[in-house]
Structure formats: structure tokens, C-alpha cells
Design an enzyme around this catalytic site. Sequence first.
Site, PDB file in Angstrom:
ATOM      1  CE  LYS A  46      -4.331  -1.507   0.507  1.00 42.17           C
ATOM      2  NZ  LYS A  46      -5.360  -0.935  -0.505  1.00 42.17           N
ATOM      3  CB  SER A  64      -9.827  -2.548   7.598  1.00 37.37           C
ATOM      4  OG  SER A  64      -8.943  -3.222   6.793  1.00 37.37           O
ATOM      5  CD  GLU A  91     -13.030 -12.159  -4.494  1.00 42.98           C
ATOM      6  OE1 GLU A  91     -13.054 -11.126  -4.062  1.00 42.98           O
ATOM      7  OE2 GLU A  91     -13.804 -12.671  -5.687  1.00 42.98           O
ATOM      8  N   GLY A 126     -15.634 -13.378   0.893  1.00 39.45           N
ATOM      9  CA  GLY A 126     -15.820 -12.187   0.153  1.00 39.45           C
ATOM     10  C   GLY A 126     -15.681 -12.406  -1.491  1.00 39.45           C
ATOM     11  CG  ASP A 184     -16.437  -8.350  -3.708  1.00 41.53           C
ATOM     12  OD1 ASP A 184     -15.850  -9.056  -2.726  1.00 41.53           O
ATOM     13  OD2 ASP A 184     -15.860  -7.091  -4.201  1.00 41.53           O
ATOM     14  CB  SER A 225      -0.384  -8.073  -0.666  1.00 41.98           C
ATOM     15  OG  SER A 225      -1.226  -8.583   0.122  1.00 41.98           O
TER      16      SER A 225
END
Length: 319
Positions: free
Chosen positions: A51, A76, A201, A205, A207, A301
Site C-alpha cells: 500500500k 481497515s 480473494e 468475500g 464479489d 502483499s
Amino acid sequence: MVTYEDVAAAHERIKPQARRTPFMTSRQVDELTGAKVFFKCENLQRMGAFKFRGAFNALSQLSAEEKRRGVLAFSSGNHAQAIALAGNLLGITTVIVMPANAPRVKLEATRGYGGEVVLYEQSENREEVYTKLANERSLILIPPFDHPHIIAGQGTAAKELIEDAGPLDALLVPCGGAGLLSGCAIAARHLSPDCRVVGVEPAAGDDATRSFKEKKLVKIEVPDTIADGARTTSLGKITFPLVLRYVNDMLTVKDDELLRAMFWLWERMKLVVEPTGALAACAVLERRIDVKGLKVGVNLSGGNVDLRWAASQIGKRER
């Protein structure tokens, strides 16, 4: 639309501050999979996750007036820390809206990097909380994934891996909102055109997987998964079309598989990786994808795991 030129420009922009993280290999993983696997260690990035790349790239491009006003982010954990650290380095005030149940280690680190943390309860509407703050203080909103400068910055991780390890047959990337996935897919398509990019993923979750397969944006409730960095409810307006254009496939893994893979990385490769950071590795280690005979990149990650929580999971596993 974000292009490879944006990724390359981001790489030059963040180079003075971001670490060029190493890749690591494992003879045991190669024997297990029949592949040559290269783990890109973003758990060793500044603030412990990829990030930082996107956050520093985004904040670096603010105007003098925008820097004076300060920025607002919601997260989060890892985006929160990245924005706080980037703001600290660039002399920009940062305000971070975080859930009250965010991992303790991420809350403490965000404050430690100089960010002002504003907590909200699960019963509150996060969007209302951060919108009100942004309006009251005239802050510049930097979202965690659905922002072109964030996406371009995250893509630099794949750029480095392919430059250092050479062309890949496949690249597996963790997916929450797909800032990392879409940025890495853009870089891979340019630098290693035959490389298949696969997002991974949590099954709870899914999606992004559903959106990818149904070719329409699917939105879900906040998922209950140990992969706290992937508790997103949908892809973004920018990331969704990028995923459709550049990503070849999507996979999901269950939480018990993810926990097993995380501890395998700890024990066998001595790499402290958080659950979200182990998503792509899990798909390989659990053989959810056939990579036999291939040269494969795997993005680890992040490594910001709450050690108290991890210790409790170790205790459960040993009983």
C-alpha cells in the site's frame, strides 16, 4: 484509464522512498507444485505492505494547495498506515477513518506514523462519517483502491518482479478492491505479454470473482473473513473495467486454507505474512491452480499481522 506509462512514471516517483522488495524462492514449493515460483515480498515494504507504493504516488502528485489542506483516507489498516507514513514523509496532515474493530497492530501503527485516527462503530455508516469529516475540514479524499494514482503505484510491484525475475507464465495477486490486482495486471500485460494474471480473494468475500465471471459489478455485505484487508464489498468504478480488461481469471480460497498457508510461509520460508498477504500463495500451496511446468510470480502483499491473534490461532491448531 490507467496505462503502463502511468505505472512506469509512478515507479520513478516513488523510487527514492519505496523499497525495491526482493523475491524469494523455495525448493520445497517448487517440488510441491512442479513449477518455479517467485514470491514478491511486499511484506518487507515500508509499513509492511504494498500500500505504501500507491499512497506515496498519490500524495506526491497533490498540488501545493491540496497538500496544505491535508488528506482523508478510510481503511481497515494497511492503506491507513500507508497514507499516514506517506503524509509524514511529505509533510502532509493525514486523517484516517478506521473501524473500531480494526486489528490493534494496524491502529497503533497508523497513529505511530502520525495519522489522526477517527474510529467508527459497525452500526455507523462509514461513508457518512468520512464525507462529513472531509466537508468540515476541507480534506482531500484518497480512497484505498479506486484511484488512478493508487492503482499505478501498486502496479510497480509487478514491474519490479518481472524486471528482476524475468518474464512470467503466470502471476497470482491477492484481491480486495483490486487496486493491486489491476495495477499489476497492467504492468504484466506490458512487460510479459504471455503472462496469465490471476486474482485471489477469500471465499467469504467473492464479489470480485462473481463480478469477473458475470461481467457485471456485484456488491455484497461486508464479508466475515480472516483476510481483513479483503473485506471489501465490491470492486470500484475504475478497478472493475481494468480487471475485466487485463485479468485472466479469479480464484477464491477458504479461511482454513488461508490460515494453513500463512503459517506454512511463517514456518518454512520464515516470512511473516498476514492472512490477506497469503491469498495468492494459498492458491498455489493448496493447488487451487495447476502451475506445473510454469514460471510463476506470487505477490505476498503484506505482513501486518496481529501477533496476539496469530498466537490464539496457533493454540487452536495445536489442540
